[in-house]
Motif scaffolding. Structure first.
Motif, PDB file in Angstrom:
ATOM      1  N   ILE A  97      -0.629   9.066  -9.132  1.00 28.51           N
ATOM      2  CA  ILE A  97      -1.885   8.321  -8.555  1.00 28.51           C
ATOM      3  C   ILE A  97      -1.183   7.366  -7.558  1.00 28.51           C
ATOM      4  N   SER A 101      -2.619   7.963  -3.370  1.00 29.37           N
ATOM      5  CA  SER A 101      -3.270   6.915  -2.934  1.00 29.37           C
ATOM      6  C   SER A 101      -2.697   6.302  -1.578  1.00 29.37           C
ATOM      7  N   THR A 263      -0.565   2.266 -12.937  1.00 30.83           N
ATOM      8  CA  THR A 263      -1.606   3.234 -12.687  1.00 30.83           C
ATOM      9  C   THR A 263      -3.059   2.799 -12.347  1.00 30.83           C
ATOM     10  N   PHE A 267      -5.178   3.515  -8.834  1.00 29.19           N
ATOM     11  CA  PHE A 267      -6.201   4.235  -8.783  1.00 29.19           C
ATOM     12  C   PHE A 267      -7.516   3.254  -7.988  1.00 29.19           C
ATOM     13  N   GLY A 281      -8.640  11.587  -7.626  1.00 29.37           N
ATOM     14  CA  GLY A 281      -7.615  10.704  -8.517  1.00 29.37           C
ATOM     15  C   GLY A 281      -7.112  11.089  -9.908  1.00 29.37           C
ATOM     16  N   LEU A 285      -3.415  12.260 -11.299  1.00 27.95           N
ATOM     17  CA  LEU A 285      -2.989  11.839 -12.691  1.00 27.95           C
ATOM     18  C   LEU A 285      -2.786  13.094 -13.330  1.00 27.95           C
TER      19      LEU A 285
END
Length: 435
Positions: A97, A101, A263, A267, A281, A285
């Motif tokens: 993640i 991101s 994490t 997110f 997202g 994961l």
């Protein structure tokens, strides 16, 4: 001798693994290389270990097959193995993640933007050290930073092998020290020590090597001309989760809390900066956790094989060899270093090398009065040294592939791994005798 004790013959599964994995790697890398492939990754490490496990199950007819399965189950069910597997899952989720991101790229570009142009190479080393500490993976760090190092070399007219080697060195610094690195997890769990204690033992050795490396790179830069280096775009919010994880880990917060918090934070930042959606997202994961599956399977297979080897007297045979070869506390430390070094050179995977050597190292440390935190430190340092040097390891193969140069061109500029090796050897030679 106990009827179940096969002595050195109990080590046959390891020999089979080495012949299969290392033999096929040498063949496909140097004798008959496949087009566009990496020879040392033709033979799956999982397949090689499955064959080795089959050999272990066929050994020693004095033990029934059902009893051998029970021995394997006990090895796999060890508390440390279970914790290790859970941490691998958490680390994979965070890595997935955080990368999706944009955290890794933004962190690198942010740090590069605040470094004076003349000190771009030392800056690359510091960036690689920090990102690998936060990410816990040398391969991930190299994947993120090598394209940046390529641009730095082109913009500033610097040596490309030197820039790439600088990134590799910094990546191995974090791989060796990070609280969420799989090598740290494996080393601490196999020796039954706290991560912060192993970190302190490692840091005393790794810091001098890193500082000397930094001095060497600064001297090199002072001899050249300053050039303008253009940094890419970044979003500081995307970089914050990495720094938060780094600070939390250094504060000694429980690794599960650190990874879970990182994490969730990544997110939220991804959603806020619109780099991920809820669906992408969750996919990230899943991708991150699935990326750890092979490592987890290897850990399970190695635990099973280790249980069989121990039951058949293999670890006892190695311990006797160390006893006969090394006669002192320092000798035991050298023995641990030699053991994990040979395993890493053979397997080209520092985590696997630690998992295989860990139980034997624990016996050696007990026999020679070596503190568990020091044994864990030695396992991690020696494995990371060789993993950062061998030309067929994932780190140099990834770096050379992204930079478009040979891995052999990078090796002469790997200042940090070579200095780390010197520092750990000096620390053993001049160490005070432990009680």
């Amino acid at each position: 001798m106990n009827k179940n004790n096969l002595g050195a013959k109990a080590l046959l599964p390891i020999l089979v693994f080495l012949v299969l994995y290392l033999g096929s790697g040498i063949y496909y890398e140097y004798i008959n290389p496949p087009e566009g492939g990496m020879g040392f990754y033709i033979m799956s490490v999982v397949v090689a270990f499955v064959v080795a496990l089959a050999v272990g199950l066929l050994q020693n007819k004095e033990i029934s097959f059902d009893e051998k399965i029970h021995i394997c189950a006990k090895g796999i069910g060890d508390d440390n193995i279970t914790i290790m597997l859970f941490i691998f899952l958490f680390a994979g989720a965070f890595s997935g993640i955080a990368s999706a991101s944009g955290g890794a790229e933004s962190t690198a570009q942010f740090l590069l933007s605040i470094i004076p142009a003349q000190f771009a190479i030392p800056g690359l080393f510091i960036i690689a050290c920090l990102i690998s500490l936060a990410m816990g993976t040398s391969c991930g760090t190299i994947t993120v930073l090598t394209p940046i190092a390529f641009n730095v070399a082109a913009d500033a007219g610097l040596s490309l092998p030197l820039c790439v080697a600088t990134v590799v060195g910094g990546a191995m610094f974090g791989d060796n020290l990070s609280f969420i690195s799989d090598t740290t997890i494996a080393a601490t769990k196999t020796q039954g020590v706290e991560m912060k204690d192993k970190f302190k033992a490692n840091f005393k050795i790794a810091l001098p090597a890193a500082l000397i490396t930094l001095v060497v790179l600064i001297v090199y830069c002072l001899q050249g001309d300053a050039s303008a280096i253009t940094s890419g775009d970044y979003n500081i919010w995307q970089a914050i989760p990495y720094f938060a994880v780094l600070v939390a880990a250094l504060c000694g917060i429980n690794v599960f809390v650190v990874l879970a918090g990182g994490t969730i934070f990544s997110f939220i930042v991804g959603l806020a900066t619109k780099t991920v959606t809820v669906s992408t997202g969750f996919s990230a994961l899943g991708t991150g956790t699935s990326g750890m599956f092979e490592t987890m399977i290897v850990a399970i297979l190695v635990a099973a094989i280790g249980g069989l080897i121990k039951a058949n007297g293999g670890f006892e045979a190695i311990l006797n060899f160390i006893k006969n070869t090394f006669k002192s506390n320092k000798g035991g430390a050298f023995g641990i270093g030699l053991l994990v070094s040979l395993m890493d050179i053979a397997t080209a995977n520092n985590t696997i090398a630690i998992v295989v050597a860990g139980p034997i190292a624990k016996d050696i440390s007990t026999e020679y009065g070596i503190e568990p935190k020091k044994a864990a430190s030695l396992l991690d340092i020696f494995s990371c040294v060789w993993q950062g040097i061998i030309p067929y390891g994932a780190q140099l193969l990834i770096a050379s592939g992204l930079a478009g140069i040979s891995s052999l061109e990078i090796i002469p500029f790997l200042f940090y791994p070579f200095l780390l090796l010197i520092c750990v050897l000096v620390s053993i030679v001049f160490a005070k005798k432990e009680k």
